[in-house]
Design a protein around this motif. Structure first.
Motif, PDB file in Angstrom:
ATOM      1  N   LYS A  76       0.796  -1.237   0.000  1.00  0.00           N
ATOM      2  CA  LYS A  76       0.000   0.000   0.000  1.00  0.00           C
ATOM      3  C   LYS A  76       0.829   1.287   0.000  1.00  0.00           C
ATOM      4  O   LYS A  76       0.303   2.372   0.236  1.00  0.00           O
ATOM      5  CB  LYS A  76      -0.926   0.009   1.204  1.00  0.00           C
ATOM      6  N   SER A 116      -9.271   2.123  -1.912  1.00  0.00           N
ATOM      7  CA  SER A 116      -8.578   3.323  -1.434  1.00  0.00           C
ATOM      8  C   SER A 116      -9.001   4.579  -2.180  1.00  0.00           C
ATOM      9  O   SER A 116      -9.344   4.522  -3.364  1.00  0.00           O
ATOM     10  CB  SER A 116      -7.061   3.135  -1.624  1.00  0.00           C
ATOM     11  N   ALA A 118      -7.069   6.499  -3.228  1.00  0.00           N
ATOM     12  CA  ALA A 118      -6.024   6.691  -4.249  1.00  0.00           C
ATOM     13  C   ALA A 118      -6.541   6.391  -5.652  1.00  0.00           C
ATOM     14  O   ALA A 118      -5.886   6.731  -6.641  1.00  0.00           O
ATOM     15  CB  ALA A 118      -4.817   5.805  -3.927  1.00  0.00           C
ATOM     16  N   TYR A 140      -0.091   2.283  -7.199  1.00  0.00           N
ATOM     17  CA  TYR A 140      -0.874   1.629  -6.126  1.00  0.00           C
ATOM     18  C   TYR A 140      -2.364   1.918  -6.327  1.00  0.00           C
ATOM     19  O   TYR A 140      -3.185   0.999  -6.320  1.00  0.00           O
ATOM     20  CB  TYR A 140      -0.420   2.140  -4.757  1.00  0.00           C
ATOM     21  N   ALA A 187       4.702   3.951   7.376  1.00  0.00           N
ATOM     22  CA  ALA A 187       5.150   4.932   6.376  1.00  0.00           C
ATOM     23  C   ALA A 187       4.240   6.165   6.390  1.00  0.00           C
ATOM     24  O   ALA A 187       4.584   7.185   5.822  1.00  0.00           O
ATOM     25  CB  ALA A 187       5.137   4.304   4.998  1.00  0.00           C
ATOM     26  N   LEU A 204      10.605  14.952  12.128  1.00  0.00           N
ATOM     27  CA  LEU A 204       9.602  14.650  11.106  1.00  0.00           C
ATOM     28  C   LEU A 204       9.887  15.534   9.899  1.00  0.00           C
ATOM     29  O   LEU A 204      10.178  16.734  10.055  1.00  0.00           O
ATOM     30  CB  LEU A 204       8.195  14.970  11.622  1.00  0.00           C
ATOM     31  N   VAL A 206       8.365  17.437   6.877  1.00  0.00           N
ATOM     32  CA  VAL A 206       7.056  17.894   6.394  1.00  0.00           C
ATOM     33  C   VAL A 206       7.178  18.127   4.893  1.00  0.00           C
ATOM     34  O   VAL A 206       7.955  18.990   4.453  1.00  0.00           O
ATOM     35  CB  VAL A 206       6.625  19.197   7.104  1.00  0.00           C
ATOM     36  N   PHE A 207       6.430  17.341   4.125  1.00  0.00           N
ATOM     37  CA  PHE A 207       6.569  17.405   2.662  1.00  0.00           C
ATOM     38  C   PHE A 207       5.763  18.566   2.102  1.00  0.00           C
ATOM     39  O   PHE A 207       4.650  18.413   1.624  1.00  0.00           O
ATOM     40  CB  PHE A 207       6.096  16.094   2.035  1.00  0.00           C
ATOM     41  N   ARG A 220      -5.687  16.107   4.732  1.00  0.00           N
ATOM     42  CA  ARG A 220      -6.234  14.778   4.462  1.00  0.00           C
ATOM     43  C   ARG A 220      -7.440  14.481   5.346  1.00  0.00           C
ATOM     44  O   ARG A 220      -7.620  15.152   6.377  1.00  0.00           O
ATOM     45  CB  ARG A 220      -5.155  13.707   4.723  1.00  0.00           C
ATOM     46  N   ASP A 284       1.618  14.187  -4.500  1.00  0.00           N
ATOM     47  CA  ASP A 284       0.724  14.472  -3.364  1.00  0.00           C
ATOM     48  C   ASP A 284      -0.261  15.576  -3.742  1.00  0.00           C
ATOM     49  O   ASP A 284       0.166  16.698  -4.046  1.00  0.00           O
ATOM     50  CB  ASP A 284       1.527  14.961  -2.158  1.00  0.00           C
TER      51      ASP A 284
END
Ligand code: WQD
Length: 330
Positions: A76, A116, A118, A140, A187, A204, A206-207, A220, A284
């Motif tokens: 996934k 999903s 996705a 995916y 992940a 962390l 952060v993207f 999200r 993303d």
């Protein structure tokens, strides 16, 4: 009922097993333990170690007789699927076709699919409903769409009835505090935030904080895994009652940003949680939020635990307990 959970020793599968057991069903778990954990297998369930690529194993397990099968066994990681599409094609698509063939051979004619959000790709409108265009932006997401489309054909040609559950962002842990479904190598954002809080990782990443959102970070729709698990039970009952296939979104209906999660996690854990702001992750979308009104209408399903406070608190409690356990056993 006798319900076979394929991939039932994983994070979501363990919570789904608990939901079926709690209402008196007999649960079978088939898992190759590639990411699932034997320690996640609930007492009282029938455990079979095996792989969906092993059709002889599927024959043996399906011959035990099941009223429904819940398919939770898939790779996934969206990013990995773009680097290794061949393993996603084999495991997710061929593996699912093996399961469909086993269903037909052994007359297990109710199939619940872990699908999903996705499948949608970049949103053209929000919230996303089931009619939204399906243009997956990662391999995916394509594998999930391909499995859904195969299920449509096997319903039409062979009468295999299914419910496809399009999860948005699954998160949280069992609200009654059982330490279920620990992931070996998480992940997703929230486990990584908690690993940073507990000290398993220095910071962390952060993207991106330049998205067109309230604070520039990705938004999200986080849905509690207990809510997801309840939907699998409702979906199975739906197939027993209606014998009709259905595809629905499962989300909370509200969006939360990465920054909001970091801030709330610092509050709940009392830990610093260092964050480093780096470039966006390719593929993303800025924002993904679900409309789950179809699940509410057809399944009578409503997210009950999917507020971000419950999601983060139940996750932190599991990470704390796991840390204490590893200190004791080390
Ligand atoms: C959430 C947000 C990231 C990690 C994926 C799959 C999807 C589904 C859920 C299975 C995004 C940001 C993340 C990090 C970050 N999987 N982020 N730093 O990408 O929404 O969905 O998991 O069904 O199919 O695509 O989840 O948890 O990876 O990311 O800033 O270290 O957190 O950019 O905005 P995602 P995620």
């Amino acid at each position: 009922m006798r319900v076979l959970l394929v991939g039932g020793a994983g994070y979501i599968g363990t919570h789904v097993a608990l939901a079926f057991q709690d209402r008196g069903d007999t649960v079978g778990i088939l898992d190759n333990l590639s990411t699932g954990l034997k320690s996640n297998v609930l007492d009282g369930s029938e455990f079979y170690e095996g792989d969906i690529m092993d059709t002889q194993c599927l024959d043996r397990v399906f011959a035990k007789g099941w009223d429904a099968v819940v398919h939770l066994a898939a790779f996934k990681a969206a990013g990995e699927s773009m680097l290794k599409p061949e393993i996603y094609a084999t495991n997710n698509i061929t593996g699912s076709l093996n399961l469909i063939n086993a269903c037909l051979k052994h007359n297990v004619m109710r199939f619940i699919l872990s699908s999903s959000a996705a499948v949608y790709g970049e949103p053209v409108y929000l919230p996303l409903d089931e009619a939204h265009p399906k243009h997956p932006t990662n391999y995916y997401g394509y594998t999930k769409l391909a499995i859904e489309q195969n299920l449509e054909w096997f319903d039409r040609l062979k009468g295999l009835k299914f419910v496809a559950l399009r999860y948005f962002n699954a998160a949280g842990y069992d609200v009654s505090g059982k330490m279920l479904g620990l992931e070996k190598k998480p992940a997703n954002l929230i486990p990584l935030v908690m690993e940073t809080a507990i000290g398993k990782r220095p910071n962390l990443l952060v993207f991106g904080n330049d998205y067109p959102t309230s604070d520039g970070t990705g938004v999200r729709d986080y849905v509690h895994v207990t809510d997801l698990a309840d939907a699998h039970v409702s979906a199975t009952d739906y197939l027993v009652a209606k014998n009709t296939s259905l595809t629905v979104n499962l989300g909370s209906g509200s969006g939360v940003s990465v920054q909001e999660i970091i801030d709330k996690s610092r509050e709940i854990t009392g830990r610093d949680i260092p964050a480093q702001y780096v470039d966006r992750r390719p593929g993303d979308p800025a924002k993904l939020v679900a409309s789950s009104s179809l699940a509410e209408k057809e399944l009578g399903w409503k997210a009950r635990y999917s507020d971000i406070e419950t999601i983060l608190r139940t996750t932190w409690e599991v990470y704390l307990a796991d840390r204490k356990k590893s200190v004791i056993t080390s």
